[in-house]
Design an enzyme around this catalytic site. Structure first.
Site, PDB file in Angstrom:
ATOM      1  N   CYS A   2      -3.712 -23.889  15.670  1.00  0.00           N
ATOM      2  CA  CYS A   2      -3.474 -25.325  15.530  1.00  0.00           C
ATOM      3  C   CYS A   2      -2.290 -25.790  16.371  1.00  0.00           C
ATOM      4  CB  CYS A   2      -3.225 -25.766  14.088  1.00  0.00           C
ATOM      5  SG  CYS A   2      -4.527 -25.325  12.946  1.00  0.00           S
ATOM      6  N   GLY A  28      -6.747 -25.831  19.343  1.00  0.00           N
ATOM      7  CA  GLY A  28      -7.698 -26.152  18.282  1.00  0.00           C
ATOM      8  C   GLY A  28      -8.655 -27.230  18.721  1.00  0.00           C
ATOM      9  N   ASN A 102       1.129 -26.062  11.267  1.00  0.00           N
ATOM     10  CA  ASN A 102       0.611 -24.996  12.126  1.00  0.00           C
ATOM     11  C   ASN A 102       1.110 -23.685  11.572  1.00  0.00           C
ATOM     12  OD1 ASN A 102      -0.321 -23.397  14.285  1.00  0.00           O
ATOM     13  ND2 ASN A 102       1.565 -23.729  15.424  1.00  0.00           N
ATOM     14  N   GLY A 103       0.199 -22.760  11.300  1.00  0.00           N
ATOM     15  CA  GLY A 103       0.599 -21.465  10.758  1.00  0.00           C
ATOM     16  C   GLY A 103      -0.257 -21.103   9.571  1.00  0.00           C
ATOM     17  N   TYR A 244      -1.863 -14.510  24.763  1.00  0.00           N
ATOM     18  CA  TYR A 244      -3.138 -15.235  24.862  1.00  0.00           C
ATOM     19  C   TYR A 244      -3.065 -16.727  24.538  1.00  0.00           C
ATOM     20  CZ  TYR A 244      -7.719 -16.991  23.469  1.00  0.00           C
ATOM     21  OH  TYR A 244      -8.831 -17.762  23.335  1.00  0.00           O
TER      22      TYR A 244
HETATM   23  P1  AMP Z   1     -13.559  -9.801  22.069  1.00  0.00           P
HETATM   24  O1  AMP Z   1     -14.631 -10.248  22.995  1.00  0.00           O
HETATM   25  O2  AMP Z   1     -13.917  -9.992  20.629  1.00  0.00           O
HETATM   26  O3  AMP Z   1     -13.067  -8.409  22.371  1.00  0.00           O
HETATM   27  O4  AMP Z   1     -12.302 -10.777  22.267  1.00  0.00           O
HETATM   28  C1  AMP Z   1     -11.478 -10.664  23.402  1.00  0.00           C
HETATM   29  C2  AMP Z   1     -11.546 -11.898  24.223  1.00  0.00           C
HETATM   30  O5  AMP Z   1     -11.288 -13.057  23.409  1.00  0.00           O
HETATM   31  C3  AMP Z   1     -10.492 -11.912  25.311  1.00  0.00           C
HETATM   32  O6  AMP Z   1     -11.087 -12.441  26.481  1.00  0.00           O
HETATM   33  C4  AMP Z   1      -9.396 -12.814  24.796  1.00  0.00           C
HETATM   34  O7  AMP Z   1      -8.833 -13.579  25.842  1.00  0.00           O
HETATM   35  C5  AMP Z   1     -10.079 -13.706  23.789  1.00  0.00           C
HETATM   36  N1  AMP Z   1      -9.300 -13.856  22.549  1.00  0.00           N
HETATM   37  C6  AMP Z   1      -8.346 -13.074  22.049  1.00  0.00           C
HETATM   38  N2  AMP Z   1      -7.885 -13.528  20.873  1.00  0.00           N
HETATM   39  C7  AMP Z   1      -8.586 -14.630  20.595  1.00  0.00           C
HETATM   40  C8  AMP Z   1      -8.582 -15.569  19.524  1.00  0.00           C
HETATM   41  N3  AMP Z   1      -7.752 -15.443  18.494  1.00  0.00           N
HETATM   42  N4  AMP Z   1      -9.460 -16.605  19.587  1.00  0.00           N
HETATM   43  C9  AMP Z   1     -10.299 -16.737  20.618  1.00  0.00           C
HETATM   44  N5  AMP Z   1     -10.345 -15.893  21.662  1.00  0.00           N
HETATM   45  C10 AMP Z   1      -9.510 -14.851  21.658  1.00  0.00           C
END
Ligand code: AMP
Length: 445
Positions: A2, A28, A102-103, A244
């Site tokens: 968020c 978000g 947020n949190g 990220y």
């Molecule tokens: P996965 O495909 O499940 O291994 O997720 C890794 C990918 O999702 C990477 O490309 C990350 O940049 C992205 N990512 C990592 N954490 C999140 C998150 N909390 N929400 C959405 N995307 C994420």
């Protein structure tokens, strides 16, 4: 996750909040809202959808006054109805109030149960509603003291903006897990927001970060702002914001997110030299780190995979026979660049392993000779309880498989992660971070 924003003493408060939320759309996309005040009454607009979909001139015209708070919602658990959009608004003994958060609270469920046992009625699934209840039920005379009493009950990671008719309170938990910055607008007003990228868009000057454990009070009856150190600070900013979540053009606690990501890529290249022809990022999450890897190793950087940004919410699921299309619609390889090459692919994190597996298939199908997957964060072995949306242990691939087993699953020629030590060094080892996803140290008790 968020995004939150608070704007105080600005002739264009709701417009500034709108642009700030637009700059923080990445935090978000589920719902968004703004609540403004002209000193007499609060006005509010909140809805499911993106910032540009929810607000138009008519909506902004309705949001009158020189104060406003706003929120972008990234839905994690619970329902996704509009009722879960923020700011949360209520009318209580002292008048109108609105809260944006947020949190994540770690004792939200317990507080909710206690309040319901005592007869409270909840309208949403958000733990933020607890805060408004606690404020409303306090017997203190002033809003400030009611908020302080409520903060004594809640535990967790939180940045809050709370708006009454004449005041805005900005509060950050004592660990400072989520980012929160303070700035000044060109017209003399003030702004607080989750990320500094909002300041750049609205022309605000960065003053400083809101301190862990601090409450900042903007009051129409007073000049400037008041700062109260409510809790002993124990700063542990979330490392995942740097890895990220935050936008690369934001600066968190004095560190450029872009520069930190490049450093993570450099660290990976130093610790894991690979004999390769090209370095390519997973678009867009791996771009900054891949640049760092390329600069450090001397291996050429190329955008070997192109991302289509228009795969949106109205996406029609391809038929079963065309299920490969789903990936190709989003990510498309530059075949001529990849054929016969040894490739280092950089992404910022690996959660379920889905993205890495897909990317490697695309590259191999394009004729790549070798694909070496480098993840510029450590293995994610624990769910975050402090506001980052990570799945349960069951779904976290690194909680269940060794690095070699993950490598075999995603079909890479090699797979490397950054160590926790290198991660911390890349951000700056002069202070502590929230590393729960990596080390399982749930430090908020
Ligand atoms: P996965 O495909 O499940 O291994 O997720 C890794 C990918 O999702 C990477 O490309 C990350 O940049 C992205 N990512 C990592 N954490 C999140 C998150 N909390 N929400 C959405 N995307 C994420």
């Amino acid at each position: 996750m968020c995004a939150i924003v608070g704007v105080f003493g600005s002739t264009e408060a709701s417009r500034v909040a709108y642009y700030s939320l637009f700059a923080m759309q990445h935090r978000g996309q589920e719902a968004t809202g703004i609540c403004s005040s002209d000193g007499k009454k609060l006005s509010k607009v909140k809805k499911k959808g993106l910032v540009t979909e929810v607000f138009d001139e008519e909506a902004l015209g309705h949001l009158v006054g020189d104060m406003a708070i706003g929120h972008n919602r990234y839905s994690t658990a619970g329902s996704k109805s509009v009722i879960d959009a923020q700011p949360i608004y209520a009318n209580y003994k002292l008048g109108e109030i609105a809260v944006a958060h947020n949190g994540n609270l770690i004792n939200g469920e317990n507080i909710k149960k206690m309040l319901i046992d005592e007869g409270a009625i909840f309208q949403s699934d958000m733990d933020t509603e607890n805060i408004i209840h606690l404020i409303a039920r306090s017997h203190k005379e002033h809003l400030k003291d009611r908020i302080i009493e409520a903060l004594g009950v809640i535990k967790g990671a939180y940045c809050l903006v709370i708006q009454g008719r004449n005041k805005i309170f900005a509060i950050r938990d004592r660990y400072g897990v989520r980012p929160f910055a303070l700035g000044q607008l060109e017209d003399g007003g003030y702004i607080v927001s989750s990320e500094t990228c909002a300041f750049d868009l609205v022309g605000a000057k960065f003053i400083r970060d809101v301190r862990p454990g601090e409450m900042i009070i903007f009051d129409k009856a007073k000049e400037g702002f008041e700062s109260i150190q409510l809790f002993e600070p124990d700063p542990r900013i979330c490392a995942f914001e740097y890895i990220y979540f935050a936008r690369p053009d934001s600066v968190i606690e004095g560190k450029s997110v872009y520069a930190v990501r490049q450093e993570m890529g450099r660290a990976m290249a130093r610790e894991n030299p690979i004999d390769a022809d090209l370095v390519i990022p997973v678009p867009d999450s791996g771009v900054s780190a891949a640049l760092g890897y390329a600069k450090q190793s001397g291996i050429p950087f190329e955008m070997g995979i192109v991302r289509n940004h228009y795969v949106g919410r109205t996406f029609i699921e391809p038929t079963q026979a065309r299920r490969d299309m789903k990936v190709k619609l989003k990510l498309s390889p530059i075949n001529s660049l990849l054929k016969g090459k040894k490739i280092v692919v950089i992404d910022d994190s690996l959660v379920r392993g889905t993205t890495a597996k897909r990317i490697i298939k695309i590259l191999k199908d394009s004729g790549a000779k070798e694909v070496h997957m480098c993840i510029t964060s450590p293995t994610i072995e624990h769910p975050c309880k402090y506001g980052i949306d990570t799945p349960s242990y069951k779904e976290l691939i690194s909680a269940n498989k060794s690095v070699e087993e993950v490598r075999a699953y995603i079909k890479a020629d090699s797979l490397s992660f950054l160590t926790i030590k290198s991660l911390v060094k890349s951000i700056g080892d002069e202070r502590k971070y929230s590393l729960v996803s990596f080390d399982g140290n749930y430090f908020i008790k």
